[in-house]
Design an enzyme around this catalytic site. Structure first.
Site, mmCIF file in Angstrom:
data_model
loop_
_atom_site.group_PDB
_atom_site.id
_atom_site.type_symbol
_atom_site.label_atom_id
_atom_site.label_comp_id
_atom_site.label_asym_id
_atom_site.label_seq_id
_atom_site.Cartn_x
_atom_site.Cartn_y
_atom_site.Cartn_z
ATOM 1 N N LYS A 60 43.853 46.608 44.185
ATOM 2 C CA LYS A 60 45.257 46.751 44.579
ATOM 3 C C LYS A 60 45.857 48.061 44.109
ATOM 4 C CE LYS A 60 46.450 42.031 45.593
ATOM 5 N NZ LYS A 60 47.213 40.836 45.227
ATOM 6 N N ARG A 102 40.442 36.350 42.327
ATOM 7 C CA ARG A 102 40.145 36.726 43.720
ATOM 8 C C ARG A 102 39.681 38.173 43.734
ATOM 9 N NH1 ARG A 102 42.899 38.971 48.045
ATOM 10 N NH2 ARG A 102 42.433 38.093 50.088
#
Ligand code: 8Y4
Length: 280
Positions: A221, A255
Site C-alpha cells: 500500500k 492480507r
C-alpha cells in the site's frame, strides 16, 4: 479461536495469511497479469502451496481513486474464477465485493467468505451473508474509493474505527450472523493519511481486545511507499515489516500479495508474540 468459513474451519490461534488474487484488468498491484481464468487458477494454486490459509478474489479495483464497477461486470470477472478455485483448491475462497448480487452468486458457487470493504452496508448485503454459512470481513472505510484521499479528518481515528466496527458487528449479529463467522479490519489506506494509518497500527491491540479476529491489509500500500520512497513493485520489505507489526498488535489474518515471504514473517512474529498475544 476458530473462524467458521463455510465448509472450512480456519484455526486462528496462530495468525494466517490471506492471499490476494486480483481479476481486475486495471489492477496496478499485479499489472493485470492474472485476468485470464487459467492464469488466475495457477496464481491461486501457487499461493496455496506457499501457505495461504484463504484466497481472496477481487473483481472491483478498490484502490484509492478507482471508479466503481457495475455488479454484472464484476460477476463476469469473478464467478468463473471462484468456480475454478472452489473445484481445485483445498483452501477457503473469499470474494472481495460489496454488491449483494455478487455475494449471493459467489456463495452459491461455493465461496466460503465475503470480504467487504463496505462492511455489508449495501442494500441486501447483510441478508445475502446471513442466508449462508460463510465468514465475513467487515472493513472500515471513510468515504468512497474514488474520493477517499480528499484530506480525511478525524477527531480520534482509532475511536471512530472501533465505534464503526462495533456497530457493524452488532448489525451482523442482529441479522442472524453468528459471532464465530465475523472478522473486523481497520481498513488501512481507505480514507486515512499516513499518520492515521500509523496510529491505527499502534492501537491495533485495542481493536483486537474486543475478541473478534482482526484482519490487516497493508501489503504494497501507499503507506509503504510513503515510509520507504519505493514504487509499488519494490514494497515487499516494507510490507513484511508492517505484517510483523500487525501480528504483534494482535492481527490474526494478514492480507498479502506475496504469500510465501509473508507466511515466514508472520511465523516469526507469532513465535515472538507467544503468550502475550496468545498467538503461540
Ligand atoms: C498497491 C497494491 C497499492 C494494493 C494499493 C493496493 C484491503 C482489502 C483492499 C484491506 C480488506 C489494496 C480489498 C487495496 N485492501 N480488504 N481490499 N482489507 N479486508 N491496495 O486492507 O490492496 S484493496
Amino acid at each position: 479461536m476458530q473462524l467458521r468459513c463455510g465448509r472450512y474451519r480456519v484455526d486462528l490461534v496462530t495468525p494466517v495469511v490471506m492471499g490476494v488474487l486480483n481479476v481486475t484488468p486495471d489492477s496496478f498491484a499485479d499489472g493485470g497479469r492474472h485476468t485470464t481464468r487459467a492464469a488466475a487458477l495457477a496464481q491461486a494454486e501457487r499461493m496455496a502451496e506457499e501457505g495461504a490459509a484463504i484466497i481472496d478474489v477481487g473483481g472491483e479495483s478498490t484502490r484509492p481513486g478507482a471508479r466503481p464497477v457495475a455488479a454484472d461486470e464484476e460477476l463476469r470477472r469473478v464467478l468463473p474464477v471462484v468456480e475454478d478455485l472452489v473445484a481445485r483448491l483445498a483452501v477457503p475462497v473469499s470474494v472481495d465485493t460489496r454488491h449483494a448480487a455478487v455475494m449471493s452468486a459467489a456463495l452459491g458457487a461455493g465461496a466460503s467468505m465475503i470480504n467487504d470493504i463496505a462492511a455489508l452496508r449495501e442494500p441486501g448485503a447483510l441478508a445475502a451473508v446471513a442466508a449462508s454459512d460463510a465468514a465475513v470481513c467487515l472493513m472500515h472505510m471513510r468515504g468512497e474509493p474514488h474520493g477517499m484521499q480528499d484530506a480525511p479528518v478525524y477527531a480520534d481515528v482509532a475511536a471512530e474505527v472501533l465505534g464503526f466496527l462495533r456497530a457493524r458487528v452488532a448489525a451482523c449479529r442482529a441479522a442472524g450472523i453468528d459471532a464465530g463467522r465475523l472478522v473486523v479490519d481497520p481498513g488501512f489506506g481507505f480514507g486515512k493519511t499516513l499518520a492515521h494509518n500509523l496510529e491505527l497500527l499502534r492501537r491495533l491491540p485495542e481493536l483486537a481486545a474486543d475478541g473478534v479476529p482482526v484482519l490487516a491489509g497493508l501489503s504494497r500500500k501507499s503507506m509503504v511507499g510513503q515510509l520507504t520512497g519505493r514504487g509499488v513493485g519494490e514494497r515487499l520489505p516494507g510490507s513484511l515489516a508492517l505484517a510483523v507489526l500487525a501480528v504483534l498488535g494482535g492481527a490474526r489474518i494478514v492480507r498479502a500479495h506475496d504469500v510465501g515471504p509473508t507466511v515466514d514473517a508472520v511465523k516469526v512474529a507469532a513465535a515472538f508474540a507467544g503468550e502475550r498475544n496468545g498467538t503461540a
